[in-house]
Write a protein that holds these residues in place. Structure first.
Motif, PDB file in Angstrom:
ATOM      1  N   THR A 196      39.493  30.171  47.173  1.00  0.00           N
ATOM      2  CA  THR A 196      38.966  31.013  48.233  1.00  0.00           C
ATOM      3  C   THR A 196      38.744  32.426  47.702  1.00  0.00           C
ATOM      4  OG1 THR A 196      40.194  29.764  49.894  1.00  0.00           O
ATOM      5  CG2 THR A 196      39.421  31.947  50.544  1.00  0.00           C
ATOM      6  N   VAL A 197      37.581  32.986  47.989  1.00  0.00           N
ATOM      7  CA  VAL A 197      37.327  34.391  47.684  1.00  0.00           C
ATOM      8  C   VAL A 197      37.978  35.203  48.796  1.00  0.00           C
ATOM      9  CG1 VAL A 197      35.579  36.186  47.394  1.00  0.00           C
ATOM     10  CG2 VAL A 197      35.180  33.902  46.454  1.00  0.00           C
ATOM     11  N   LEU A 198      38.793  36.177  48.415  1.00  0.00           N
ATOM     12  CA  LEU A 198      39.503  36.983  49.399  1.00  0.00           C
ATOM     13  C   LEU A 198      38.644  38.143  49.879  1.00  0.00           C
ATOM     14  CD1 LEU A 198      43.014  37.261  47.714  1.00  0.00           C
ATOM     15  CD2 LEU A 198      42.237  35.611  49.427  1.00  0.00           C
ATOM     16  N   ALA A 199      38.696  38.403  51.163  1.00  0.00           N
ATOM     17  CA  ALA A 199      38.042  39.567  51.774  1.00  0.00           C
ATOM     18  C   ALA A 199      36.616  39.722  51.257  1.00  0.00           C
ATOM     19  CB  ALA A 199      38.868  40.827  51.520  1.00  0.00           C
ATOM     20  N   GLU A 200      35.812  38.679  51.470  1.00  0.00           N
ATOM     21  CA  GLU A 200      34.462  38.637  50.914  1.00  0.00           C
ATOM     22  C   GLU A 200      33.602  39.827  51.318  1.00  0.00           C
ATOM     23  OE1 GLU A 200      35.913  36.098  52.579  1.00  0.00           O
ATOM     24  OE2 GLU A 200      34.848  35.890  54.468  1.00  0.00           O
ATOM     25  N   ALA A 201      33.870  40.418  52.479  1.00  0.00           N
ATOM     26  CA  ALA A 201      33.084  41.588  52.899  1.00  0.00           C
ATOM     27  C   ALA A 201      33.319  42.792  51.995  1.00  0.00           C
ATOM     28  CB  ALA A 201      33.408  41.942  54.351  1.00  0.00           C
ATOM     29  N   SER A 202      34.414  42.783  51.251  1.00  0.00           N
ATOM     30  CA  SER A 202      34.703  43.908  50.351  1.00  0.00           C
ATOM     31  C   SER A 202      33.677  44.018  49.217  1.00  0.00           C
ATOM     32  CB  SER A 202      36.109  43.790  49.772  1.00  0.00           C
ATOM     33  OG  SER A 202      36.226  42.642  48.957  1.00  0.00           O
ATOM     34  N   ALA A 203      32.901  42.976  49.000  1.00  0.00           N
ATOM     35  CA  ALA A 203      31.848  43.050  47.977  1.00  0.00           C
ATOM     36  C   ALA A 203      30.826  44.123  48.339  1.00  0.00           C
ATOM     37  CB  ALA A 203      31.158  41.695  47.823  1.00  0.00           C
ATOM     38  N   PHE A 204      30.734  44.433  49.635  1.00  0.00           N
ATOM     39  CA  PHE A 204      29.750  45.413  50.089  1.00  0.00           C
ATOM     40  C   PHE A 204      30.407  46.555  50.862  1.00  0.00           C
ATOM     41  CE2 PHE A 204      27.758  41.275  49.641  1.00  0.00           C
ATOM     42  CZ  PHE A 204      26.795  41.584  48.695  1.00  0.00           C
ATOM     43  N   SER A 205      31.648  46.840  50.516  1.00  0.00           N
ATOM     44  CA  SER A 205      32.398  47.899  51.181  1.00  0.00           C
ATOM     45  C   SER A 205      33.056  48.786  50.126  1.00  0.00           C
ATOM     46  CB  SER A 205      33.465  47.277  52.083  1.00  0.00           C
ATOM     47  OG  SER A 205      34.273  48.259  52.659  1.00  0.00           O
ATOM     48  N   GLU A 206      33.232  50.035  50.452  1.00  0.00           N
ATOM     49  CA  GLU A 206      33.905  50.956  49.528  1.00  0.00           C
ATOM     50  C   GLU A 206      35.411  50.716  49.487  1.00  0.00           C
ATOM     51  OE1 GLU A 206      32.425  53.209  47.422  1.00  0.00           O
ATOM     52  OE2 GLU A 206      30.612  52.161  48.090  1.00  0.00           O
ATOM     53  N   THR A 207      35.978  50.283  50.625  1.00  0.00           N
ATOM     54  CA  THR A 207      37.425  50.065  50.710  1.00  0.00           C
ATOM     55  C   THR A 207      37.720  48.705  51.336  1.00  0.00           C
ATOM     56  OG1 THR A 207      37.579  51.110  52.887  1.00  0.00           O
ATOM     57  CG2 THR A 207      37.909  52.550  50.972  1.00  0.00           C
ATOM     58  N   TYR A 208      38.953  48.253  51.140  1.00  0.00           N
ATOM     59  CA  TYR A 208      39.408  47.030  51.796  1.00  0.00           C
ATOM     60  C   TYR A 208      39.747  47.362  53.244  1.00  0.00           C
ATOM     61  CZ  TYR A 208      39.793  45.186  47.061  1.00  0.00           C
ATOM     62  OH  TYR A 208      39.521  44.783  45.779  1.00  0.00           O
ATOM     63  N   HIS A 209      39.428  46.464  54.156  1.00  0.00           N
ATOM     64  CA  HIS A 209      39.637  46.693  55.583  1.00  0.00           C
ATOM     65  C   HIS A 209      40.797  45.886  56.146  1.00  0.00           C
ATOM     66  CE1 HIS A 209      36.010  49.151  56.260  1.00  0.00           C
ATOM     67  NE2 HIS A 209      35.640  48.542  55.155  1.00  0.00           N
ATOM     68  N   CYS A 210      41.602  45.293  55.255  1.00  0.00           N
ATOM     69  CA  CYS A 210      42.785  44.554  55.670  1.00  0.00           C
ATOM     70  C   CYS A 210      43.751  44.530  54.496  1.00  0.00           C
ATOM     71  CB  CYS A 210      42.416  43.132  56.110  1.00  0.00           C
ATOM     72  SG  CYS A 210      41.648  42.139  54.811  1.00  0.00           S
ATOM     73  N   ASP A 211      44.935  44.002  54.750  1.00  0.00           N
ATOM     74  CA  ASP A 211      45.917  43.786  53.688  1.00  0.00           C
ATOM     75  C   ASP A 211      45.819  42.336  53.244  1.00  0.00           C
ATOM     76  OD1 ASP A 211      46.812  46.347  54.330  1.00  0.00           O
ATOM     77  OD2 ASP A 211      48.559  45.639  55.443  1.00  0.00           O
ATOM     78  N   ALA A 212      45.963  42.095  51.962  1.00  0.00           N
ATOM     79  CA  ALA A 212      46.047  40.735  51.423  1.00  0.00           C
ATOM     80  C   ALA A 212      47.463  40.576  50.880  1.00  0.00           C
ATOM     81  CB  ALA A 212      45.018  40.512  50.329  1.00  0.00           C
ATOM     82  N   VAL A 213      48.254  39.725  51.553  1.00  0.00           N
ATOM     83  CA  VAL A 213      49.667  39.568  51.213  1.00  0.00           C
ATOM     84  C   VAL A 213      49.918  38.133  50.764  1.00  0.00           C
ATOM     85  CG1 VAL A 213      52.030  39.735  52.093  1.00  0.00           C
ATOM     86  CG2 VAL A 213      50.283  41.354  52.884  1.00  0.00           C
ATOM     87  N   VAL A 214      50.570  37.990  49.623  1.00  0.00           N
ATOM     88  CA  VAL A 214      50.890  36.675  49.069  1.00  0.00           C
ATOM     89  C   VAL A 214      52.001  36.050  49.899  1.00  0.00           C
ATOM     90  CG1 VAL A 214      51.742  35.467  47.023  1.00  0.00           C
ATOM     91  CG2 VAL A 214      50.208  37.431  46.756  1.00  0.00           C
ATOM     92  N   THR A 215      51.759  34.823  50.393  1.00  0.00           N
ATOM     93  CA  THR A 215      52.778  34.114  51.167  1.00  0.00           C
ATOM     94  C   THR A 215      53.414  32.970  50.378  1.00  0.00           C
ATOM     95  OG1 THR A 215      51.090  32.724  52.201  1.00  0.00           O
ATOM     96  CG2 THR A 215      51.758  34.719  53.396  1.00  0.00           C
ATOM     97  N   GLU A 216      52.730  32.485  49.358  1.00  0.00           N
ATOM     98  CA  GLU A 216      53.281  31.526  48.396  1.00  0.00           C
ATOM     99  C   GLU A 216      52.840  32.025  47.027  1.00  0.00           C
ATOM    100  OE1 GLU A 216      51.918  27.549  49.235  1.00  0.00           O
ATOM    101  OE2 GLU A 216      52.587  27.657  51.317  1.00  0.00           O
ATOM    102  N   PRO A 217      53.710  31.956  46.016  1.00  0.00           N
ATOM    103  CA  PRO A 217      53.338  32.499  44.701  1.00  0.00           C
ATOM    104  C   PRO A 217      51.891  32.158  44.355  1.00  0.00           C
ATOM    105  CG  PRO A 217      55.536  31.580  44.617  1.00  0.00           C
ATOM    106  CD  PRO A 217      54.977  31.238  45.982  1.00  0.00           C
ATOM    107  N   ALA A 218      51.172  33.181  43.901  1.00  0.00           N
ATOM    108  CA  ALA A 218      49.720  33.054  43.752  1.00  0.00           C
ATOM    109  C   ALA A 218      49.248  33.398  42.350  1.00  0.00           C
ATOM    110  CB  ALA A 218      49.019  33.959  44.765  1.00  0.00           C
ATOM    111  N   ILE A 219      48.172  32.722  41.976  1.00  0.00           N
ATOM    112  CA  ILE A 219      47.434  33.061  40.766  1.00  0.00           C
ATOM    113  C   ILE A 219      46.029  33.425  41.233  1.00  0.00           C
ATOM    114  CG2 ILE A 219      46.542  32.278  38.537  1.00  0.00           C
ATOM    115  CD1 ILE A 219      48.860  30.184  38.565  1.00  0.00           C
ATOM    116  N   LEU A 220      45.596  34.623  40.867  1.00  0.00           N
ATOM    117  CA  LEU A 220      44.292  35.117  41.301  1.00  0.00           C
ATOM    118  C   LEU A 220      43.413  35.411  40.100  1.00  0.00           C
ATOM    119  CD1 LEU A 220      46.449  37.153  43.365  1.00  0.00           C
ATOM    120  CD2 LEU A 220      44.375  36.542  44.574  1.00  0.00           C
ATOM    121  N   ALA A 221      42.125  35.218  40.285  1.00  0.00           N
ATOM    122  CA  ALA A 221      41.130  35.658  39.313  1.00  0.00           C
ATOM    123  C   ALA A 221      40.556  36.953  39.855  1.00  0.00           C
ATOM    124  CB  ALA A 221      40.041  34.605  39.152  1.00  0.00           C
TER     125      ALA A 221
END
Length: 182
Positions: free
Chosen positions: A66-91
């Protein structure tokens, strides 16, 4: 269908920086500059927003690919918090590289557009569920969307997703266990 479209985006993240985060860590916070596009490779991440009254709303429970906060591709800032709920590996891919890839590959841009459309549809379903006046109706609609109740210790996450207090959800679950009718 969202997963099919998101799988079309996987090659874009090949060779990108990998980040391992434990449960409880933030990938990003509201207001931080949106410089990276993140794809969740493993684990779970919640996109959360906090209301002015202090309530936590879960905007998305993201799983692998899943791509996180996809709207951030066209935003200057993040508009929410992204919090890990199970150990995560991200690209993590720098936003300029992501935008350039969309510009250079029409098939990738089309897959991205289709994924965004599905994301909007899912957000509308969540908004519809939250607009229902009764906790029982919200829970029924949420379950009808294919969700299942997690183990007891995670019920507060369901309450946050439904936009109700955890106490209200607990009362509704107790009512159902006792066999009361609406």
């Amino acid at each position: 269908m969202i997963m099919i479209m998101q799988h079309a985006l996987l090659p874009l993240f090949v060779g990108s920086r990998s980040i391992d985060l434990p449960a409880g860590e933030a990938v990003f916070l509201t207001g931080q500059p949106a410089r990276m596009i993140f794809m969740l490779r493993a684990g779970r991440v919640q996109l959360q927003r906090h209301t002015t009254h202090g309530a936590r709303l879960i905007l998305q429970n993201a799983g692998p690919d899943t791509v996180l906060a996809e709207a951030s591709a066209f935003s200057e800032t993040y508009h929410c918090d992204a919090v890990v709920t199970e150990p995560a590996i991200l690209a993590a891919l720098p936003k300029p590289a992501f935008i350039a890839a969309l510009r250079d590959d029409p098939d990738l841009a089309l897959a991205w557009s289709a994924m965004l459309a599905r994301s909007v549809q899912a957000a509308r379903v969540r908004a519809e569920i939250r607009s229902l006046p009764k906790v029982a109706d919200r829970l029924d609609a949420w379950l009808d969307e294919g969700h299942i109740l997690p183990e007891k210790g995670r019920w507060q996450d369901v309450a946050a997703e439904l936009g109700v207090t955890r106490e209200a959800l607990y009362r509704e679950l107790a009512r159902r266990r006792s066999g009361e009718l609406a």
